[in-house]
Design an enzyme around this catalytic site. Structure first.
Site, PDB file in Angstrom:
ATOM      1  N   LYS A  85      35.861  46.531  39.917  1.00  0.00           N
ATOM      2  CA  LYS A  85      35.352  46.678  38.403  1.00  0.00           C
ATOM      3  C   LYS A  85      35.039  45.595  37.767  1.00  0.00           C
ATOM      4  CE  LYS A  85      35.923  51.216  39.217  1.00  0.00           C
ATOM      5  NZ  LYS A  85      35.644  50.969  40.541  1.00  0.00           N
ATOM      6  N   ASP A  86      34.178  45.491  36.825  1.00  0.00           N
ATOM      7  CA  ASP A  86      33.836  44.410  35.861  1.00  0.00           C
ATOM      8  C   ASP A  86      35.056  43.750  35.319  1.00  0.00           C
ATOM      9  OD1 ASP A  86      31.721  46.831  35.665  1.00  0.00           O
ATOM     10  OD2 ASP A  86      30.718  45.068  35.170  1.00  0.00           O
ATOM     11  N   SER A  87      34.819  42.528  35.253  1.00  0.00           N
ATOM     12  CA  SER A  87      35.795  41.526  34.794  1.00  0.00           C
ATOM     13  C   SER A  87      35.945  41.635  33.125  1.00  0.00           C
ATOM     14  CB  SER A  87      35.371  40.262  35.340  1.00  0.00           C
ATOM     15  OG  SER A  87      35.534  39.888  36.583  1.00  0.00           O
TER      16      SER A  87
END
Length: 370
Positions: free
Chosen positions: A91-93
């Site tokens: 997933k996105d940071s």
């Protein structure tokens, strides 16, 4: 098609917008991390609704993270759970994300725990493979031109699809060069790969990072190591090994991400180039194959790999070989809508929300990509 005026788009192999509208920059902001929310989709439903079977040796947890990158989240989750968890998606940071993770064997160590922006909550035991079907996004778009945004959303909702470019996160945003490192690796130039990892500062990097990289570029390795801020611990680890052994291959292997990560990033860049070629010709196949060997490439991919001067996506020195990549040329943008300032949509597995934002906002990617 309209060309993007932004250098990073060209650098990453996606110079075109898909919708042929004369849209200028919207001038919007996406507040991070709270304004970028991602919920993993499992068997077509949000992972927050997932209910394990109740038996089996998979101990399933809901992992929520806020503004934490994948590597750090896995390290923290490992400490909380007592072993490194398996994931079904990255997933996105710089976002608020929810996803499933699981451990195998033994007994669940915790029911609920949190640490430094990461929270795990035990959902139960499960006895079969979990099907990851995509991700659901809720993104806050702050702009004085909501009516214009709504008009663009309506146009994209009618089109229903976008080119399945690999987005900015695949290559890095502050340092968008993971694919260039990969190119150096497959060309057999490990010293160049090290220079790209440790030196060559980008203008958007923090001053302390640039100082470290400038010292490295000047050959002042020990001084660079002394100046390295804590946030550059991966680079410091690589440089320490280079100083110790003098072996570029050993040094590259000390980076937390394996060499295959960079080779696959380069393969992703080749996909973007191939897709752009097909878009230019207005003859886009349903799927694009980027093989590990140029001798098996066809069509635009054959031309691209020949122009890049790469025969094999592999490194004998590092023991790395990419697998053939087969990827859909287009991605479906499902359930796209705007509720106040919140943009809502779903994408299939491996597709990038920033490609949707890029199409709608038409502004500098540094302002929205994270």
């Amino acid at each position: 098609m309209r060309r993007s005026p932004y250098y990073i788009d060209v650098m990453l192999g996606m110079p075109y917008y898909y919708l042929d509208f004369d849209w200028g920059p919207l001038g919007a902001q996406v507040p991070r991390p709270d304004g970028f929310r991602v919920v993993e989709e499992v068997a077509g439903a949000p992972c927050t609704e997932f209910r394990p079977s109740g038996s089996g040796n998979m101990h399933v947890y809901l992992l929520t993270k806020v503004g934490v990158d994948h590597s750090t989240a896995m390290r923290l989750a490992s400490r909380l759970l007592g072993s490194r968890p398996h994931v079904i998606g990255i997933k996105d940071s710089n976002a608020v994300t929810c996803q499933l993770v699981y451990t195998v064997g033994g007994s669940p160590r915790v029911r609920e725990a949190r640490r430094d922006g990461v929270e795990v909550r035990y959902l139960g035991d499960h006895n079969r493979r979990v099907e990851h079907t995509g991700n659901r996004f809720s993104i806050r778009v702050v702009t004085q031109r909501l009516d214009e945004l709504a008009r663009r959303v309506s146009a994209l909702a009618s089109a229903k699809r976008l080119p399945a470019y690999f987005g900015y996160q695949r290559f890095g945003l502050v340092r968008p060069n993971s694919h260039v490192v990969g190119r150096a690796i497959v060309r057999g130039n490990l010293r160049e790969a090290l220079d790209l990892l440790l030196g060559r500062p980008f203008s958007g990097e923090p001053e302390a990072w640039r100082e470290f990289r400038e010292l490295y570029d000047r050959g002042m390795y020990r001084e660079a190591l002394e100046a390295a801020p804590r946030s550059l611990w991966p680079e410091a680890r690589v440089l320490r090994e280079l100083l110790r052994s003098g072996d570029p291959a050993r040094a590259v292997r000390r980076y937390p991400m394996p060499p295959s990560f960079f080779v696959e990033a380069y393969q992703s860049y080749l996909f973007n180039l191939c897709l752009s070629r097909y878009l230019e010709a207005n003859e886009v196949p349903g799927r694009i194959v980027v093989p590990s060997s140029a001798s098996r490439a066809e069509g635009a991919c054959r031309d691209v790999m020949n122009e890049e001067g790469v025969s094999e996506l592999a490194s004998s020195e590092l023991g790395v070989r990419a697998r053939d990549m087969v990827r859909d040329s287009f991605m479906e943008v499902r359930g796209l809508g705007l509720s106040g300032e919140w943009l809502e949509f779903s994408l299939g597995r491996g597709m990038y929300a920033t490609v949707v934002l890029r199409e709608l906002l038409r502004q500098d990617p540094l302002t929205f990509a994270g």
